[in-house]
Design a protein around this motif. Structure first.
Motif, PDB file in Angstrom:
ATOM      1  N   ALA A   1     -20.830   0.447  19.558  1.00  0.00           N
ATOM      2  CA  ALA A   1     -21.456   1.292  20.574  1.00  0.00           C
ATOM      3  C   ALA A   1     -20.546   2.465  20.934  1.00  0.00           C
ATOM      4  CB  ALA A   1     -21.787   0.476  21.822  1.00  0.00           C
ATOM      5  N   THR A   2     -19.245   2.205  20.999  1.00  0.00           N
ATOM      6  CA  THR A   2     -18.286   3.274  21.290  1.00  0.00           C
ATOM      7  C   THR A   2     -18.284   4.319  20.186  1.00  0.00           C
ATOM      8  OG1 THR A   2     -16.914   1.754  22.557  1.00  0.00           O
ATOM      9  CG2 THR A   2     -15.854   3.763  21.774  1.00  0.00           C
ATOM     10  N   ALA A   3     -18.274   3.865  18.943  1.00  0.00           N
ATOM     11  CA  ALA A   3     -18.283   4.796  17.813  1.00  0.00           C
ATOM     12  C   ALA A   3     -19.572   5.606  17.774  1.00  0.00           C
ATOM     13  CB  ALA A   3     -18.096   4.028  16.505  1.00  0.00           C
ATOM     14  N   VAL A   4     -20.706   4.949  17.995  1.00  0.00           N
ATOM     15  CA  VAL A   4     -22.000   5.636  17.993  1.00  0.00           C
ATOM     16  C   VAL A   4     -22.068   6.645  19.133  1.00  0.00           C
ATOM     17  CG1 VAL A   4     -24.481   5.290  18.374  1.00  0.00           C
ATOM     18  CG2 VAL A   4     -23.247   3.816  16.784  1.00  0.00           C
ATOM     19  N   ALA A   5     -21.618   6.257  20.326  1.00  0.00           N
ATOM     20  CA  ALA A   5     -21.632   7.168  21.474  1.00  0.00           C
ATOM     21  C   ALA A   5     -20.710   8.350  21.242  1.00  0.00           C
ATOM     22  CB  ALA A   5     -21.229   6.421  22.743  1.00  0.00           C
ATOM     23  N   SER A   6     -19.561   8.099  20.651  1.00  0.00           N
ATOM     24  CA  SER A   6     -18.625   9.190  20.372  1.00  0.00           C
ATOM     25  C   SER A   6     -19.208  10.187  19.386  1.00  0.00           C
ATOM     26  CB  SER A   6     -17.310   8.635  19.815  1.00  0.00           C
ATOM     27  OG  SER A   6     -16.674   7.821  20.762  1.00  0.00           O
ATOM     28  N   THR A   7     -19.815   9.669  18.339  1.00  0.00           N
ATOM     29  CA  THR A   7     -20.430  10.541  17.339  1.00  0.00           C
ATOM     30  C   THR A   7     -21.580  11.338  17.954  1.00  0.00           C
ATOM     31  OG1 THR A   7     -19.821   8.999  15.602  1.00  0.00           O
ATOM     32  CG2 THR A   7     -21.530  10.604  15.069  1.00  0.00           C
ATOM     33  N   GLY A   8     -22.432  10.662  18.702  1.00  0.00           N
ATOM     34  CA  GLY A   8     -23.540  11.345  19.375  1.00  0.00           C
ATOM     35  C   GLY A   8     -23.048  12.371  20.379  1.00  0.00           C
ATOM     36  N   GLY A   9     -21.965  12.054  21.077  1.00  0.00           N
ATOM     37  CA  GLY A   9     -21.395  12.994  22.041  1.00  0.00           C
ATOM     38  C   GLY A   9     -20.863  14.254  21.380  1.00  0.00           C
ATOM     39  N   VAL A  10     -20.208  14.085  20.238  1.00  0.00           N
ATOM     40  CA  VAL A  10     -19.695  15.255  19.505  1.00  0.00           C
ATOM     41  C   VAL A  10     -20.852  16.132  19.035  1.00  0.00           C
ATOM     42  CG1 VAL A  10     -18.507  15.989  17.401  1.00  0.00           C
ATOM     43  CG2 VAL A  10     -17.515  14.201  18.829  1.00  0.00           C
ATOM     44  N   ILE A  11     -21.846  15.502  18.437  1.00  0.00           N
ATOM     45  CA  ILE A  11     -23.005  16.263  17.949  1.00  0.00           C
ATOM     46  C   ILE A  11     -23.718  16.954  19.121  1.00  0.00           C
ATOM     47  CG2 ILE A  11     -25.280  16.069  16.854  1.00  0.00           C
ATOM     48  CD1 ILE A  11     -23.990  13.773  15.144  1.00  0.00           C
ATOM     49  N   GLY A  12     -23.901  16.232  20.224  1.00  0.00           N
ATOM     50  CA  GLY A  12     -24.535  16.827  21.402  1.00  0.00           C
ATOM     51  C   GLY A  12     -23.698  17.940  22.004  1.00  0.00           C
ATOM     52  N   GLY A  13     -22.379  17.765  22.004  1.00  0.00           N
ATOM     53  CA  GLY A  13     -21.496  18.806  22.528  1.00  0.00           C
ATOM     54  C   GLY A  13     -21.582  20.090  21.716  1.00  0.00           C
ATOM     55  N   VAL A  14     -21.612  19.937  20.391  1.00  0.00           N
ATOM     56  CA  VAL A  14     -21.748  21.112  19.523  1.00  0.00           C
ATOM     57  C   VAL A  14     -23.098  21.781  19.762  1.00  0.00           C
ATOM     58  CG1 VAL A  14     -21.952  21.865  17.119  1.00  0.00           C
ATOM     59  CG2 VAL A  14     -20.124  20.303  17.780  1.00  0.00           C
ATOM     60  N   ALA A  15     -24.153  20.968  19.868  1.00  0.00           N
ATOM     61  CA  ALA A  15     -25.482  21.528  20.142  1.00  0.00           C
ATOM     62  C   ALA A  15     -25.504  22.241  21.496  1.00  0.00           C
ATOM     63  CB  ALA A  15     -26.535  20.429  20.101  1.00  0.00           C
ATOM     64  N   GLY A  16     -24.849  21.655  22.503  1.00  0.00           N
ATOM     65  CA  GLY A  16     -24.775  22.291  23.819  1.00  0.00           C
ATOM     66  C   GLY A  16     -23.986  23.585  23.788  1.00  0.00           C
ATOM     67  N   TRP A  17     -22.903  23.581  23.026  1.00  0.00           N
ATOM     68  CA  TRP A  17     -22.093  24.797  22.893  1.00  0.00           C
ATOM     69  C   TRP A  17     -22.921  25.907  22.243  1.00  0.00           C
ATOM     70  CZ3 TRP A  17     -20.280  27.297  18.411  1.00  0.00           C
ATOM     71  CH2 TRP A  17     -19.357  28.319  18.638  1.00  0.00           C
ATOM     72  N   LEU A  18     -23.634  25.546  21.159  1.00  0.00           N
ATOM     73  CA  LEU A  18     -24.487  26.537  20.495  1.00  0.00           C
ATOM     74  C   LEU A  18     -25.590  27.018  21.429  1.00  0.00           C
ATOM     75  CD1 LEU A  18     -24.826  24.973  16.932  1.00  0.00           C
ATOM     76  CD2 LEU A  18     -23.621  27.077  17.556  1.00  0.00           C
TER      77      LEU A  18
ATOM     78  N   VAL B   1     -25.715   9.168  25.042  1.00  0.00           N
ATOM     79  CA  VAL B   1     -26.716   8.197  25.508  1.00  0.00           C
ATOM     80  C   VAL B   1     -27.845   8.051  24.487  1.00  0.00           C
ATOM     81  CG1 VAL B   1     -28.448   7.742  27.294  1.00  0.00           C
ATOM     82  CG2 VAL B   1     -26.157   8.508  27.942  1.00  0.00           C
ATOM     83  N   SER B   2     -28.308   9.167  23.964  1.00  0.00           N
ATOM     84  CA  SER B   2     -29.401   9.126  22.984  1.00  0.00           C
ATOM     85  C   SER B   2     -29.006   8.363  21.735  1.00  0.00           C
ATOM     86  CB  SER B   2     -29.825  10.543  22.597  1.00  0.00           C
ATOM     87  OG  SER B   2     -30.317  11.231  23.717  1.00  0.00           O
ATOM     88  N   ALA B   3     -27.777   8.561  21.279  1.00  0.00           N
ATOM     89  CA  ALA B   3     -27.319   7.881  20.063  1.00  0.00           C
ATOM     90  C   ALA B   3     -27.264   6.372  20.265  1.00  0.00           C
ATOM     91  CB  ALA B   3     -25.950   8.412  19.645  1.00  0.00           C
ATOM     92  N   VAL B   4     -26.774   5.933  21.418  1.00  0.00           N
ATOM     93  CA  VAL B   4     -26.682   4.491  21.680  1.00  0.00           C
ATOM     94  C   VAL B   4     -28.076   3.875  21.801  1.00  0.00           C
ATOM     95  CG1 VAL B   4     -25.879   2.762  23.345  1.00  0.00           C
ATOM     96  CG2 VAL B   4     -24.383   4.625  22.692  1.00  0.00           C
ATOM     97  N   ILE B   5     -29.022   4.623  22.345  1.00  0.00           N
ATOM     98  CA  ILE B   5     -30.393   4.116  22.448  1.00  0.00           C
ATOM     99  C   ILE B   5     -31.078   4.114  21.082  1.00  0.00           C
ATOM    100  CG2 ILE B   5     -32.693   4.643  23.381  1.00  0.00           C
ATOM    101  CD1 ILE B   5     -31.225   5.659  25.921  1.00  0.00           C
ATOM    102  N   ALA B   6     -30.858   5.161  20.291  1.00  0.00           N
ATOM    103  CA  ALA B   6     -31.553   5.311  19.012  1.00  0.00           C
ATOM    104  C   ALA B   6     -30.968   4.444  17.898  1.00  0.00           C
ATOM    105  CB  ALA B   6     -31.530   6.770  18.580  1.00  0.00           C
ATOM    106  N   ALA B   7     -29.687   4.124  17.954  1.00  0.00           N
ATOM    107  CA  ALA B   7     -29.047   3.382  16.857  1.00  0.00           C
ATOM    108  C   ALA B   7     -29.729   2.044  16.561  1.00  0.00           C
ATOM    109  CB  ALA B   7     -27.559   3.196  17.137  1.00  0.00           C
TER     110      ALA B   7
END
Length: 106
Positions: free
Chosen positions: A78-95, A15-21
């Motif tokens: 938007a799909t590509a941006v959301a996917s990229t943001g989701g991966v980055i957020g997922g890694v941050a959440g995992w950490l 969500v953040s990536a789609v808003i910030a892009a």
């Protein structure tokens, strides 16, 4: 517990990536009124035009960013941006989940 960190990270990142892009695209000079003078976008356009013999190739990065600046993100972008943001957020959440586990008292 750790899964909830990852799920929250993916959702927040997407969500953040789609808003910030669009804000980031406008900040570098790709606006709805065209490419802003003396901006990073103007430099990119100049370089692309010189490399391409005076024109901007359809489908190039400059063309795609100008399109997004003028009309907003397409569904594919938007799909590509959301996917990229989701991966980055997922890694941050995992950490974050891993670090939260270290703070537990025995």
């Amino acid at each position: 517990m750790k899964k909830s960190f990852v799920i929250a990270g993916v959702a927040t990142g997407a969500v953040s990536a789609v808003i910030a892009a669009p804000l980031a695209i406008a900040a570098i000079g790709f606006t709805s009124a065209g490419i802003a003078a003396s901006s990073a976008a103007a430099g990119m356009m100049s370089s692309a035009a010189i490399a391409n013999g005076g024109g901007i190739a359809a489908g190039s990065l400059v063309a795609a960013l100008q399109s997004a600046g003028a009309a907003g993100l397409s569904t594919g972008m938007a799909t590509a941006v959301a996917s990229t943001g989701g991966v980055i957020g997922g890694v941050a959440g995992w950490l974050g989940g891993r670090l939260a586990g270290f703070r537990k008292k025995p």
